[in-house]
Design a protein around this motif. Structure first.
Motif, PDB file in Angstrom:
ATOM      1  N   SER A 280       0.867  -1.271  -0.049  1.00 51.11           N
ATOM      2  CA  SER A 280      -0.099   0.147   0.092  1.00 51.11           C
ATOM      3  C   SER A 280       0.933   1.236  -0.146  1.00 51.11           C
ATOM      4  O   SER A 280       2.016   1.271   0.482  1.00 51.11           O
ATOM      5  CB  SER A 280      -1.010   0.036   1.122  1.00 51.11           C
ATOM      6  N   GLU A 281       0.227   2.214  -0.527  1.00 55.85           N
ATOM      7  CA  GLU A 281       0.838   3.562  -0.547  1.00 55.85           C
ATOM      8  C   GLU A 281       0.770   4.160   0.854  1.00 55.85           C
ATOM      9  O   GLU A 281       1.652   4.944   1.484  1.00 55.85           O
ATOM     10  CB  GLU A 281       0.353   4.442  -1.702  1.00 55.85           C
ATOM     11  N   TYR A 282      -0.367   3.871   1.711  1.00 56.32           N
ATOM     12  CA  TYR A 282      -0.530   4.587   2.922  1.00 56.32           C
ATOM     13  C   TYR A 282      -1.015   3.560   3.952  1.00 56.32           C
ATOM     14  O   TYR A 282      -1.659   2.581   3.597  1.00 56.32           O
ATOM     15  CB  TYR A 282      -1.796   5.802   2.808  1.00 56.32           C
ATOM     16  N   THR A 283      -1.100   3.891   5.115  1.00 54.20           N
ATOM     17  CA  THR A 283      -1.421   3.018   6.112  1.00 54.20           C
ATOM     18  C   THR A 283      -2.847   2.854   6.162  1.00 54.20           C
ATOM     19  O   THR A 283      -3.601   3.649   5.943  1.00 54.20           O
ATOM     20  CB  THR A 283      -0.995   3.228   7.761  1.00 54.20           C
ATOM     21  N   GLY A 284      -3.211   1.465   6.723  1.00 54.52           N
ATOM     22  CA  GLY A 284      -4.796   1.359   6.812  1.00 54.52           C
ATOM     23  C   GLY A 284      -4.961   0.227   7.536  1.00 54.52           C
ATOM     24  O   GLY A 284      -4.159  -0.731   7.949  1.00 54.52           O
ATOM     25  N   ILE A 285      -6.174  -0.103   8.015  1.00 58.26           N
ATOM     26  CA  ILE A 285      -6.640  -1.221   8.778  1.00 58.26           C
ATOM     27  C   ILE A 285      -6.953  -2.276   7.773  1.00 58.26           C
ATOM     28  O   ILE A 285      -7.909  -2.203   7.188  1.00 58.26           O
ATOM     29  CB  ILE A 285      -7.755  -1.064   9.944  1.00 58.26           C
TER      30      ILE A 285
ATOM     31  N   PHE B  37     -14.277   2.304  11.134  1.00 61.65           N
ATOM     32  CA  PHE B  37     -13.942   1.352  10.424  1.00 61.65           C
ATOM     33  C   PHE B  37     -14.374  -0.111  10.590  1.00 61.65           C
ATOM     34  O   PHE B  37     -14.411  -1.032   9.833  1.00 61.65           O
ATOM     35  CB  PHE B  37     -12.524   1.118  10.256  1.00 61.65           C
ATOM     36  N   GLY B  38     -15.133  -0.114  11.805  1.00 63.20           N
ATOM     37  CA  GLY B  38     -15.556  -1.560  12.580  1.00 63.20           C
ATOM     38  C   GLY B  38     -14.384  -2.429  12.399  1.00 63.20           C
ATOM     39  O   GLY B  38     -14.363  -3.719  12.287  1.00 63.20           O
ATOM     40  N   ALA B  39     -13.139  -1.993  12.929  1.00 59.16           N
ATOM     41  CA  ALA B  39     -12.127  -2.537  13.253  1.00 59.16           C
ATOM     42  C   ALA B  39     -11.005  -1.954  14.145  1.00 59.16           C
ATOM     43  O   ALA B  39     -11.458  -0.782  14.622  1.00 59.16           O
ATOM     44  CB  ALA B  39     -11.185  -2.915  11.756  1.00 59.16           C
ATOM     45  N   ALA B  40      -9.924  -2.687  14.510  1.00 59.83           N
ATOM     46  CA  ALA B  40      -8.954  -1.932  15.677  1.00 59.83           C
ATOM     47  C   ALA B  40      -7.639  -1.871  15.016  1.00 59.83           C
ATOM     48  O   ALA B  40      -7.168  -2.684  13.924  1.00 59.83           O
ATOM     49  CB  ALA B  40      -9.133  -2.918  16.612  1.00 59.83           C
ATOM     50  N   PHE B  41      -7.028  -1.123  15.937  1.00 60.41           N
ATOM     51  CA  PHE B  41      -5.338  -0.960  15.635  1.00 60.41           C
ATOM     52  C   PHE B  41      -4.658  -0.769  17.179  1.00 60.41           C
ATOM     53  O   PHE B  41      -5.344  -0.228  17.761  1.00 60.41           O
ATOM     54  CB  PHE B  41      -5.174   0.092  14.470  1.00 60.41           C
ATOM     55  N   CYS B  42      -3.468  -0.890  16.720  1.00 59.87           N
ATOM     56  CA  CYS B  42      -2.817  -0.379  18.119  1.00 59.87           C
ATOM     57  C   CYS B  42      -1.362   0.549  17.574  1.00 59.87           C
ATOM     58  O   CYS B  42      -1.114   0.007  16.396  1.00 59.87           O
ATOM     59  CB  CYS B  42      -2.077  -1.574  19.047  1.00 59.87           C
ATOM     60  N   TYR B  43      -0.821   1.389  18.423  1.00 59.18           N
ATOM     61  CA  TYR B  43       0.015   2.146  17.838  1.00 59.18           C
ATOM     62  C   TYR B  43       0.932   2.356  18.897  1.00 59.18           C
ATOM     63  O   TYR B  43       0.647   2.746  20.234  1.00 59.18           O
ATOM     64  CB  TYR B  43      -0.455   3.459  17.497  1.00 59.18           C
ATOM     65  N   ASN B  44       2.301   2.083  18.737  1.00 58.57           N
ATOM     66  CA  ASN B  44       3.526   2.262  19.868  1.00 58.57           C
ATOM     67  C   ASN B  44       4.152   3.607  19.432  1.00 58.57           C
ATOM     68  O   ASN B  44       4.697   3.416  18.117  1.00 58.57           O
ATOM     69  CB  ASN B  44       4.376   0.874  19.925  1.00 58.57           C
ATOM     70  N   PRO B  45       4.294   4.638  20.331  1.00 60.41           N
ATOM     71  CA  PRO B  45       4.796   5.742  19.843  1.00 60.41           C
ATOM     72  C   PRO B  45       6.135   5.603  19.529  1.00 60.41           C
ATOM     73  O   PRO B  45       6.946   6.717  19.289  1.00 60.41           O
ATOM     74  CB  PRO B  45       4.050   6.870  20.886  1.00 60.41           C
ATOM     75  N   GLN B  46       6.825   4.817  20.623  1.00 60.54           N
ATOM     76  CA  GLN B  46       8.035   4.786  20.797  1.00 60.54           C
ATOM     77  C   GLN B  46       8.799   4.261  19.428  1.00 60.54           C
ATOM     78  O   GLN B  46       9.794   4.843  18.999  1.00 60.54           O
ATOM     79  CB  GLN B  46       8.646   3.856  21.966  1.00 60.54           C
ATOM     80  N   THR B  47       8.378   3.089  19.136  1.00 55.54           N
ATOM     81  CA  THR B  47       8.783   2.750  17.900  1.00 55.54           C
ATOM     82  C   THR B  47       8.003   2.911  16.770  1.00 55.54           C
ATOM     83  O   THR B  47       8.542   2.679  15.391  1.00 55.54           O
ATOM     84  CB  THR B  47       8.439   1.027  17.937  1.00 55.54           C
ATOM     85  N   LYS B  48       6.825   3.898  16.782  1.00 53.13           N
ATOM     86  CA  LYS B  48       6.138   4.493  15.558  1.00 53.13           C
ATOM     87  C   LYS B  48       5.659   3.170  14.729  1.00 53.13           C
ATOM     88  O   LYS B  48       5.636   3.332  13.614  1.00 53.13           O
ATOM     89  CB  LYS B  48       7.110   5.409  14.779  1.00 53.13           C
ATOM     90  N   THR B  49       5.283   2.124  15.331  1.00 48.29           N
ATOM     91  CA  THR B  49       4.669   0.942  14.408  1.00 48.29           C
ATOM     92  C   THR B  49       3.198   0.873  14.995  1.00 48.29           C
ATOM     93  O   THR B  49       2.522   1.146  16.081  1.00 48.29           O
ATOM     94  CB  THR B  49       5.257  -0.314  15.292  1.00 48.29           C
ATOM     95  N   MET B  50       2.336   0.855  13.819  1.00 50.59           N
ATOM     96  CA  MET B  50       0.787   0.607  13.813  1.00 50.59           C
ATOM     97  C   MET B  50       0.592  -0.761  13.263  1.00 50.59           C
ATOM     98  O   MET B  50       1.156  -1.318  12.363  1.00 50.59           O
ATOM     99  CB  MET B  50       0.314   1.562  13.217  1.00 50.59           C
ATOM    100  N   VAL B  51      -0.347  -1.403  13.950  1.00 52.20           N
ATOM    101  CA  VAL B  51      -0.939  -2.570  13.533  1.00 52.20           C
ATOM    102  C   VAL B  51      -2.249  -2.510  13.654  1.00 52.20           C
ATOM    103  O   VAL B  51      -3.145  -2.228  14.450  1.00 52.20           O
ATOM    104  CB  VAL B  51      -0.325  -3.876  14.470  1.00 52.20           C
ATOM    105  N   GLY B  52      -2.863  -2.983  12.186  1.00 54.07           N
ATOM    106  CA  GLY B  52      -4.336  -3.036  12.175  1.00 54.07           C
ATOM    107  C   GLY B  52      -4.949  -4.500  12.319  1.00 54.07           C
ATOM    108  O   GLY B  52      -4.300  -5.391  11.851  1.00 54.07           O
ATOM    109  N   TYR B  53      -6.173  -4.835  13.043  1.00 59.77           N
ATOM    110  CA  TYR B  53      -6.220  -6.144  13.347  1.00 59.77           C
ATOM    111  C   TYR B  53      -7.946  -6.238  13.681  1.00 59.77           C
ATOM    112  O   TYR B  53      -8.603  -5.249  14.043  1.00 59.77           O
ATOM    113  CB  TYR B  53      -5.429  -6.756  14.104  1.00 59.77           C
ATOM    114  N   ASP B  54      -8.495  -7.408  13.924  1.00 57.99           N
ATOM    115  CA  ASP B  54      -9.828  -7.452  14.760  1.00 57.99           C
ATOM    116  C   ASP B  54      -9.382  -7.641  16.111  1.00 57.99           C
ATOM    117  O   ASP B  54      -8.633  -8.473  16.351  1.00 57.99           O
ATOM    118  CB  ASP B  54     -10.672  -8.788  14.068  1.00 57.99           C
TER     119      ASP B  54
END
Length: 225
Positions: free
Chosen positions: A20-25, A126-143
């Motif tokens: 993908s070009e951009y982040t998404g769930i 979105f009817g979905a979830a994500f988590c974000y770690n501000p230290q590592t700047k990592t985002m994960v989308g999931y159910d």
């Protein structure tokens, strides 16, 4: 094809990832208002309605797929708006995807989510979830539990056939209240039993037993093992 098919298993996930070009769930049920491509139709609701309206597939034959894994993005610059303390990290540029599996970049089993030191967010848009770690700047989308509740309600409202999962090894079986499979079961009051499948045809049943000489994984079920 529909007259020959018992069920249509809709893979309503993997909408976003390393390609993908951009982040998404990646398993969003509804359209993503932050999606840079407004006409992409990358969501489960659009896929289900497309099958019903375009190809006249009966809802009772459509199975809404759900996931037991997340897809991650790294080096995501999230922001906090004045109206919310939640991280805004959808539709952002990213660099890399990370992940916990060797087979495919960016994938995290559900039983390893949310990531340590991250904030889990269920986004009803979105009817979905994500988590974000501000230290590592990592985002994960999931159910998660809340998105499964929402999708179970969607399945009942549209009178769909049910759900399937990819894949069971990602679920947590030690913590019942955290299990997505268990949560779905608790939220579905009825399960539609198929009125017909190909193995009810005696010719097909006999062929299968003969082909596998009684050693196929369905042989016992079909009475030939």
């Amino acid at each position: 094809m529909d007259k020959y098919v018992d069920l249509w298993n809709m893979m309503t996930y993997d909408y976003y990832g390393e390609w993908s070009e951009y982040t998404g769930i990646h398993c969003n049920l509804y359209g993503n208002p932050s999606d840079k491509n407004k006409d992409s139709g990358l969501n489960g609701d659009a896929a289900i309605k497309y099958m019903i309206s375009k190809y006249k597939i009966p809802p009772r034959k459509l199975v809404l797929g759900m996931v037991l894994y997340g897809r991650s993005f790294t080096n995501v610059q999230a922001s906090i708006s004045n109206k919310s303390t939640l991280p805004q990290c959808i539709g952002r540029k990213f660099s890399g995807v990370g992940g916990a599996t060797k087979d495919e970049p960016g994938m995290w089993p559900y039983n390893r989510l949310p990531l340590p030191n991250s904030q889990e967010v269920y986004d009803p848009r979105f009817g979905a979830a994500f988590c974000y770690n501000p230290q590592t700047k990592t985002m994960v989308g999931y159910d998660n539990i809340k998105s499964v509740q929402k999708k179970a309600m969607y399945i009942k409202d549209f009178k769909l056939a049910g759900t399937f999962w990819w894949e069971s090894s990602g679920n947590t079986w030690q913590r019942e209240t955290y299990s997505l499979v268990n949560e779905f079961y608790l939220n579905i009051s009825t399960v539609r039993k198929a009125s017909f499948n190909i193995y009810m045809d005696d010719r097909c049943r006999k062929y299968y037993i003969s082909k596998h000489e009684g050693a196929g994984f369905l042989s016992n079920f079909l009475g030939g093992g």
